[in-house]
Design a protein around this motif. Structure first.
Motif, PDB file in Angstrom:
ATOM      1  N   ASN B 201       0.854  -1.190   0.000  1.00 32.06           N
ATOM      2  CA  ASN B 201       0.000   0.000   0.000  1.00 32.06           C
ATOM      3  C   ASN B 201       0.882   1.230   0.000  1.00 32.06           C
ATOM      4  O   ASN B 201       2.092   1.162   0.218  1.00 32.06           O
ATOM      5  CB  ASN B 201      -0.954   0.002   1.187  1.00 32.06           C
ATOM      6  CG  ASN B 201      -0.280   0.396   2.467  1.00 32.06           C
ATOM      7  OD1 ASN B 201       0.674  -0.271   2.880  1.00 32.06           O
ATOM      8  ND2 ASN B 201      -0.743   1.467   3.103  1.00 32.06           N
ATOM      9  N   CYS B 202       0.229   2.360  -0.281  1.00 29.71           N
ATOM     10  CA  CYS B 202       0.932   3.638  -0.295  1.00 29.71           C
ATOM     11  C   CYS B 202       2.070   3.568  -1.314  1.00 29.71           C
ATOM     12  O   CYS B 202       1.841   3.232  -2.470  1.00 29.71           O
ATOM     13  CB  CYS B 202       1.431   3.982   1.110  1.00 29.71           C
ATOM     14  SG  CYS B 202       1.675   5.770   1.311  1.00 29.71           S
ATOM     15  N   SER B 203       3.258   3.896  -0.947  1.00 30.39           N
ATOM     16  CA  SER B 203       4.428   3.775  -1.828  1.00 30.39           C
ATOM     17  C   SER B 203       4.397   4.735  -3.006  1.00 30.39           C
ATOM     18  O   SER B 203       5.039   5.776  -3.015  1.00 30.39           O
ATOM     19  CB  SER B 203       4.578   2.349  -2.399  1.00 30.39           C
ATOM     20  OG  SER B 203       4.426   1.379  -1.415  1.00 30.39           O
ATOM     21  N   PRO B 228      -2.667   1.540  -3.787  1.00 33.27           N
ATOM     22  CA  PRO B 228      -1.666   2.534  -4.175  1.00 33.27           C
ATOM     23  C   PRO B 228      -2.144   3.942  -3.841  1.00 33.27           C
ATOM     24  O   PRO B 228      -3.321   4.167  -3.540  1.00 33.27           O
ATOM     25  CB  PRO B 228      -1.575   2.371  -5.693  1.00 33.27           C
ATOM     26  CG  PRO B 228      -2.536   1.289  -6.063  1.00 33.27           C
ATOM     27  CD  PRO B 228      -3.463   1.101  -4.927  1.00 33.27           C
ATOM     28  N   ASN B 229      -1.197   4.853  -3.959  1.00 34.91           N
ATOM     29  CA  ASN B 229      -1.569   6.266  -3.879  1.00 34.91           C
ATOM     30  C   ASN B 229      -2.218   6.684  -5.201  1.00 34.91           C
ATOM     31  O   ASN B 229      -2.164   5.959  -6.188  1.00 34.91           O
ATOM     32  CB  ASN B 229      -0.320   7.119  -3.614  1.00 34.91           C
ATOM     33  CG  ASN B 229       0.273   6.817  -2.237  1.00 34.91           C
ATOM     34  OD1 ASN B 229      -0.441   6.337  -1.344  1.00 34.91           O
ATOM     35  ND2 ASN B 229       1.557   7.108  -2.078  1.00 34.91           N
ATOM     36  N   ALA B 230      -2.775   7.892  -5.189  1.00 33.31           N
ATOM     37  CA  ALA B 230      -3.421   8.396  -6.402  1.00 33.31           C
ATOM     38  C   ALA B 230      -2.374   8.950  -7.365  1.00 33.31           C
ATOM     39  O   ALA B 230      -2.426  10.099  -7.789  1.00 33.31           O
ATOM     40  CB  ALA B 230      -4.459   9.458  -6.025  1.00 33.31           C
ATOM     41  N   GLY B 266      -7.440   2.265  -1.904  1.00 33.74           N
ATOM     42  CA  GLY B 266      -6.602   3.402  -2.259  1.00 33.74           C
ATOM     43  C   GLY B 266      -5.845   3.891  -1.049  1.00 33.74           C
ATOM     44  O   GLY B 266      -6.278   3.704   0.088  1.00 33.74           O
ATOM     45  N   CYS B 267      -4.704   4.536  -1.325  1.00 36.54           N
ATOM     46  CA  CYS B 267      -3.991   5.140  -0.211  1.00 36.54           C
ATOM     47  C   CYS B 267      -3.947   6.646  -0.475  1.00 36.54           C
ATOM     48  O   CYS B 267      -4.907   7.199  -1.034  1.00 36.54           O
ATOM     49  CB  CYS B 267      -2.613   4.489  -0.048  1.00 36.54           C
ATOM     50  SG  CYS B 267      -1.883   4.768   1.592  1.00 36.54           S
ATOM     51  N   CYS B 268      -2.857   7.299  -0.117  1.00 28.35           N
ATOM     52  CA  CYS B 268      -2.793   8.757  -0.135  1.00 28.35           C
ATOM     53  C   CYS B 268      -3.369   9.352  -1.423  1.00 28.35           C
ATOM     54  O   CYS B 268      -3.023   8.949  -2.522  1.00 28.35           O
ATOM     55  CB  CYS B 268      -1.358   9.231   0.027  1.00 28.35           C
ATOM     56  SG  CYS B 268      -0.514   8.529   1.435  1.00 28.35           S
ATOM     57  N   GLY B 269      -4.233  10.335  -1.256  1.00 24.58           N
ATOM     58  CA  GLY B 269      -4.741  11.074  -2.402  1.00 24.58           C
ATOM     59  C   GLY B 269      -5.991  10.469  -3.012  1.00 24.58           C
ATOM     60  O   GLY B 269      -6.593  11.055  -3.907  1.00 24.58           O
TER      61      GLY B 269
HETATM   62 ZN   LIG Z   1      -0.375   6.394   1.531  1.00 24.18          ZN
END
Ligand SMILES: [Zn+2]
Ligand SMILES: [Zn+2]
Ligand SMILES: [Zn+2]
Lengths: 586, 586
Positions: B201-203, B228-230, B266-269
């Protein structure tokens, strides 16, 4: 005359001594018994008749010494004597078979004596031609002490007559002939040369022959014939008397028959009473059938190496490829250098020596002949005759005193057509290389296919499987790395399908790489693990021999690790110094 | 909740970012988002609802940083925050599942930081207990950069909760996590520890994750989850903006789904639009089934060694048996000596290091703990934990940052009852020795029988075949020569029946013989030829490594002989001097 068919139901009984009988009839010492064939044929005829009455199935002509050397002071020719002898026997025998008797020439052959192989051959050839023409049914080569002489006689017989060939040799109490041949070696060489019957005559009494007979029966795959003396000789009043009665003799013969011998007769001291007693003892009995042992062997005249029992090393150093010193030695006919190479290989553990003298600049046949003669007089290891030229191979194999290995035949039709007749005629083993017109294959399966073709084609020539040794050939790791294991895979594939052994010249695998011996030693270990029977390698290389010695321990061939412990404990320090020196020299 | 059953027919969609949403709702930098669970639960509930409306199958509690370290300045306890968070999510979710979110602790663990493994464990344990009691359905450990921290969290989850455990880690563009773990190592260690789902995740954005995802899918045998992030972040007017639209994001997710990933979020964004777009893209599609790769591996935190691909060397030198210096080092807690031995083995070609510290005079558990901590901070080779005592093994395996091999279990019931639970729980590999109550067998067949018993019993514990490494054990040639080849015969017998790899500590074979290394090297070559995957040997011995390097050339493992040529050409002379020195030291 199909010996095996005759032996199915009955023992075959030859006659007894001729000499003993003639002495009783007044033959003087120094007198040639063969002259009786002309001077008093009725005495000879009478002896034959007595043996026939006693029960002989086959009688032997009075021609034991009828060769041009022994007859050189006689007023009768070889031709006259043999013709008369055969005629007398045929008259006496009627329906019975007549064996043309051929004894030893009476002079030592090279290298102990001066008689050459070709001279011996010519002498025997004359006897064979006359005897065959005169109507003999069998050629009986007997009382031979020298394997080399037997080989000359057998070749003379096979090449100049269609008659069955029987050959019996004479052994001493040390289980060897006078020139050192042991039972297994006699069996291997004589069978290879295609005799119909082999065995022992004269020598000792039947009982003293038991251990030799046991050895012969252990290895022979053709009928075995024994003609012992009437026991051991005693000198009584200047006369030689043998210590067995005919009854005792025949009891011992019966015992030998139970072991598996099928053909009997008598030698010194025997007379028609002995033959009669034997005939009675074996009446209504049938000979045992011999089991085919199917061994793969190479022999010098005094030593047989059995492939498959244990790892056997074929020394590869006598081959000029890439060897400057050897090339020079060949060009200058420096045989001593070649001999020193041979000795070095024997001392370091080679069991068989490959001999390749192929240099375009030299007379390869001449050199090969010289080298073989020298080597076989000095070193007891069997030789492997290695040449690109089939005429060199044939000449070498012919004059070799033993059963060599031929290196090599391959899967090409032309190669097989040239090599297999030689292999068959001289009863050698042959290395079969798994390559054909398409070159050296990449896969194990293709190697099996080529090996199959070689083995099956050989059978059409009458060559048994066990005389084929397959070399699966390895490509170099630097050029065809993915094919390197295929060679190893092929070994058990081929061995599980056929009763053949395998050889392998593996050092090629490391060509072009640094520290080749590391690759070579590891590849050798892997090949031995796959069932390789005979590496073709450099026994003067310590790492390779280390690997072989270790493998023998690991595979329980070197029982109780004795060789291994002996080798490495024996002055471990001195060995190390020597080893380092040798490795530096390589 | 059976993840695999759910994934048969549908993708599983988690929610998107919580942080991004909270910032939009006015969360200030430095403010603890977890406090919103108490201060403004309606905002959190509303975010959950939006995600549910967008199509999330599972929503994640607002507890990312709800650990006692991050909350040390908060007026709310971990317990209060997590209880509220779970309650809010459950209220919002209704029938939908609630995942208890557990993020990283926020401090570096030993040896880089000061947080110990046990402290980390305790922190996670508190979160797990509270979250489980509060009614979460899944434990989601996420955004973890340190494999060691993941291990602490997973153990805390598994030991203190019955809930399914999902774990996703965060990678950098160099395909590794911040502390150096690569995809295969993450897969091996996390699967071993028994997580139900693993992933990233994230990354980065989805597209940047493709190569990492490919690696994960190549090795994973459990469902894979990607959040994932956006896209990639851009700083615009001091604000972090991600560069993908929800449509672009969902297209890339679709592409990842086609590769074989079954669980997304989803992660950041990301926000509910992103989830909605993903949900639509995956509508009516079914996740691919993953094929089980069944690899046998050992891992440090940064390196995975796959057994069976190539010969792998397990260095045997860290074992006090017969080693005076090491015994002294252990008695005087001279860890430096042990580390120097480890480095020497790595430099000479060991792939895995066996660690045996068993001396009656010392505190083996204490020493083992110290040594493992030191070694895993200095050397990247996976370790093989070798002890007679199961408590030493369990402690070592627990604190080891990676997937070790346990040395060993054997065919005795008592041994299996002690060792298999540890193997299962920590997902290690284990060396299975083919001996049982009747001792060390003589035949290959009996070895197969014991191996069969070990492998089948392991299965009853839920241990897959590929985590068993059979050591066929060799008797000494000097005492049981006829049994020496049986060990080698057993290797292909066992490997053809089971998907297991084999190890072998073969130097025993030469015990009591002179020049042991000669036997050892040849036996090693033979064993490799029989399919031995991992010799347990002394990589500082040049002859043994020579054999292994040569075998890799011969077996086409060392492609184009590159390693071999490099090794032996690289200052061949210097190597020779060094080699001679080492051999003298042995
Ligand atoms: Zn994230
Ligand atoms: Zn005689
Ligand atoms: Zn005679």
């Amino acid at each position: 005359m199909e010996i095996r068919k005759l032996l199915k139901n009955n023992f075959l009984i030859f006659d007894g001594a001729m000499g003993t009988m003639l002495q009783r009839k007044g033959l003087k010492a120094g007198q040639l018994p063969e002259e009786y064939n002309i001077q008093c044929p009725e005495i000879i005829r009478d002896i034959h008749r007595k043996y026939l009455e006693a029960g002989s199935d086959i009688i032997t002509t009075n021609t034991f010494g009828a060769n041009r050397l022994k007859l050189r002071d006689s007023s009768y020719s070889v031709e006259t004597i043999i013709e008369n002898a055969v005629m007398i026997a045929k008259e006496a025998g009627g329906e019975k078979k007549v064996a043309l008797d051929i004894g030893p020439i009476g002079q030592m052959m090279e290298p102990i004596g001066t008689l050459s192989f070709d001279e011996a051959y010519d002498i025997f050839k004359e006897q064979v031609i006359v005897g065959t023409r005169a109507g003999a049914d069998i050629i009986l080569i007997e009382t031979i002490s020298d394997l080399y002489e037997a080989k000359a006689a057998i070749l003379a017989a096979k090449e100049n007559s269609h008659l069955p060939v029987f050959c019996t040799m004479t052994f001493q109490e040390n289980m060897r002939t006078l020139t050192g041949t042991d039972a297994i070696t006699m069996v291997q060489v004589l069978e290879g040369l295609g005799v119909d019957v082999l065995g022992v005559n004269c020598s000792l009494g039947p009982k003293q022959l038991y251990p030799i007979i046991d050895k012969i029966l252990k290895f022979a795959t053709i009928p075995v014939m024994i003609q012992p003396n009437a026991g051991l000789p005693k000198i009584i009043n200047d006369e030689t008397i043998y210590d067995l009665t005919s009854e005792e003799f025949s009891q011992e013969i019966k015992y030998i028959a139970d072991k598996g011998v099928g053909i009997f007769g008598g030698c010194c001291g025997t007379d028609p009473n002995f033959i009669k007693a034997v005939k009675e003892k074996l009446e209504n009995l049938r000979p045992k059938e011999l089991k085919n042992k199917r061994l793969t062997t190479a022999c010098s005249s005094t030593k047989t190496v059995i492939l498959g029992e244990n790892v056997k090393v074929i020394g590869e150093r006598i081959n000029p490829t890439g060897k400057k010193k050897l090339k020079e030695a060949l060009k200058s006919t420096n045989i001593d250098y070649i001999i020193s190479e041979a000795i070095k290989q024997k001392e370091t553990g080679s069991d068989i020596l490959d001999i390749n003298l192929g240099l375009p600049e030299i007379d390869e046949i001449g050199m090969m002949t010289k080298v073989i003669k020298e080597l076989q007089s000095i070193i007891d290891l069997p030789l492997q005759i290695d040449s690109m030229k089939s005429d060199v191979i044939e000449k070498a194999v012919r004059i070799y005193n033993g059963k060599p290995i031929i290196n090599s035949v391959n899967g090409k039709r032309e190669s097989m057509e040239k090599i297999f007749p030689i292999v068959k005629k001289y009863g050698t083993c042959v290395i079969g290389l798994t390559l054909d017109d398409a070159g050296l294959p990449k896969t194990a399966e293709k190697r099996l296919e080529i090996a199959t073709n070689i083995i099956e084609t050989a059978k059409n020539y009458g060559i048994p499987e066990e005389n084929i040794i397959i070399d699966c050939l390895v490509l170099t790791a630097s050029a065809a790395q993915e094919a390197v294991m295929e060679t190893l895979k092929a070994i058990p594939m081929i061995k599980s399908r056929y009763n053949v052994k395998t050889a392998l010249g593996a050092s090629n695998v490391s060509f072009g790489l640094p520290e080749r011996k590391i690759i070579n030693a590891t590849y050798l270990a892997l090949a031995l693990g796959c069932g390789l029977d005979a590496p073709i390698t450099d026994s003067t290389s310590p790492v390779l021999m280390d690997t072989i010695r270790a493998f023998k321990v690991i595979s329980n061939q070197d029982k109780e690790c004795r060789e291994y412990i002996d080798f490495y404990n024996r002055g471990a320090k001195e060995d190390k110094i020597k080893k380092e020196k040798i490795e530096k020299d390589l």
